[in-house]
Design an enzyme around this catalytic site. Sequence first.
Site, PDB file in Angstrom:
ATOM      1  N   GLU A 146       1.945   5.351  -0.522  1.00 31.72           N
ATOM      2  CA  GLU A 146       1.565   6.434   0.364  1.00 31.72           C
ATOM      3  C   GLU A 146       2.284   7.618  -0.608  1.00 31.72           C
ATOM      4  O   GLU A 146       3.452   7.289  -1.069  1.00 31.72           O
ATOM      5  CB  GLU A 146       1.668   7.013   1.600  1.00 31.72           C
ATOM      6  CG  GLU A 146       0.518   6.285   2.624  1.00 31.72           C
ATOM      7  CD  GLU A 146      -0.553   6.250   2.015  1.00 31.72           C
ATOM      8  OE1 GLU A 146      -0.758   7.248   1.892  1.00 31.72           O
ATOM      9  OE2 GLU A 146      -1.296   4.782   2.612  1.00 31.72           O
ATOM     10  N   ASP A 202      -2.277   0.429   6.929  1.00 36.39           N
ATOM     11  CA  ASP A 202      -2.787   0.182   5.672  1.00 36.39           C
ATOM     12  C   ASP A 202      -2.913  -1.595   5.446  1.00 36.39           C
ATOM     13  O   ASP A 202      -3.535  -2.422   5.364  1.00 36.39           O
ATOM     14  CB  ASP A 202      -3.095   0.912   4.575  1.00 36.39           C
ATOM     15  CG  ASP A 202      -3.856   2.163   4.817  1.00 36.39           C
ATOM     16  OD1 ASP A 202      -4.801   2.563   5.715  1.00 36.39           O
ATOM     17  OD2 ASP A 202      -3.692   2.833   4.190  1.00 36.39           O
ATOM     18  N   HIS A 227      -4.462   5.832   6.183  1.00 34.25           N
ATOM     19  CA  HIS A 227      -3.477   6.320   5.280  1.00 34.25           C
ATOM     20  C   HIS A 227      -2.309   6.760   5.607  1.00 34.25           C
ATOM     21  O   HIS A 227      -1.181   7.683   4.986  1.00 34.25           O
ATOM     22  CB  HIS A 227      -3.791   7.571   4.975  1.00 34.25           C
ATOM     23  CG  HIS A 227      -5.371   7.980   4.365  1.00 34.25           C
ATOM     24  ND1 HIS A 227      -5.975   7.724   2.852  1.00 34.25           N
ATOM     25  CD2 HIS A 227      -6.930   8.205   4.460  1.00 34.25           C
ATOM     26  CE1 HIS A 227      -6.475   6.845   2.333  1.00 34.25           C
ATOM     27  NE2 HIS A 227      -7.459   8.395   3.896  1.00 34.25           N
ATOM     28  N   ASP A 254       0.764  -1.455  -0.025  1.00 30.89           N
ATOM     29  CA  ASP A 254       0.033   0.214  -0.127  1.00 30.89           C
ATOM     30  C   ASP A 254       1.370   1.520  -0.208  1.00 30.89           C
ATOM     31  O   ASP A 254       1.892   1.438   1.156  1.00 30.89           O
ATOM     32  CB  ASP A 254      -0.832  -0.063   0.974  1.00 30.89           C
ATOM     33  CG  ASP A 254      -2.360   1.031   1.533  1.00 30.89           C
ATOM     34  OD1 ASP A 254      -3.269   0.841   0.668  1.00 30.89           O
ATOM     35  OD2 ASP A 254      -1.875   2.300   1.810  1.00 30.89           O
ATOM     36  N   ASP A 270      -1.804   1.051  -6.786  1.00 28.74           N
ATOM     37  CA  ASP A 270      -0.982   1.381  -6.490  1.00 28.74           C
ATOM     38  C   ASP A 270      -0.122   0.835  -7.499  1.00 28.74           C
ATOM     39  O   ASP A 270       1.028   1.364  -7.685  1.00 28.74           O
ATOM     40  CB  ASP A 270      -0.655   0.506  -5.516  1.00 28.74           C
ATOM     41  CG  ASP A 270      -1.639   0.616  -4.274  1.00 28.74           C
ATOM     42  OD1 ASP A 270      -0.817   1.244  -3.287  1.00 28.74           O
ATOM     43  OD2 ASP A 270      -2.503   0.775  -3.912  1.00 28.74           O
TER      44      ASP A 270
END
Length: 266
Positions: free
Chosen positions: A81, A241, A236, A79, A178
Amino acid sequence: VSDASGCSMIALLHTGATNFPQNLLPRARQAVCSLLPAGVLKGYSSILSRKLASHGFGASMAAMSSFPPQRYHYFLVLDFEATCDKPQIHPQEIIEFPILKLNGRTMEIESTFHMYVQPVVHPQLTPFCTELTGIIQGMVDGQPSLQQVLERVDEWMAKEGLLDPSVKSIFVTCGDWDLKVMLPGQCQYLGLPVADYFKQWINLKKAYSFAMGSWPKNGLLDMNKGLNLQHIGRPHSGIDDCKNIANIMKTLAHRGFIFKQTSKPF
């Protein structure tokens, strides 16, 4: 469920173990245990364990938590960011790169890869980005570039045995962004190749919708709510996550769901 009925169910499981279809026995044990009061289950756990062991089903209560065979040896939960703002900045750059290696047989986390990444096009994080992700400027300043992080991912994959052709693994993400948009888009911008192992994945939202019959519009929050799970950590945060994704996967697997690739071949 009364103690008497609980005892009756345990007795039924004891006496029927030898005749019960082996492929259905784990789910039967799981169903019985979910109905039993804690006191009944505690009182009869040692008896049940001995009975199960005598029929070749393991000598501990852990044997009662079984998962159907999955198609993959390992699930690689990922995941990202990325840099962001309102209105959105372009190009976005990955600033957190976490991966959890999930054992496909036990659905437990076996290893973690986690690095922050120095953005180069927009090196200064926006207040919006920090508020959303919890990532502050000091967490990315001086960190490796995406190219360096991808090299370290490859080293980690090799160390974990994930590059062995006989080992089946696949990435899992909450959505297609992603690995369909973010990583290939940034690699294209920087002139970097995308490793083949990033080109197939499982979209957890699709898997959840197949398993539960409803689409999780709010992503992890809806999936946790639908499965009565407590949300782990901060929304987030990439690593948090990933932990939520892993927990949701384990719960779905426990219910008998078999995970399959959802992305289309590149």
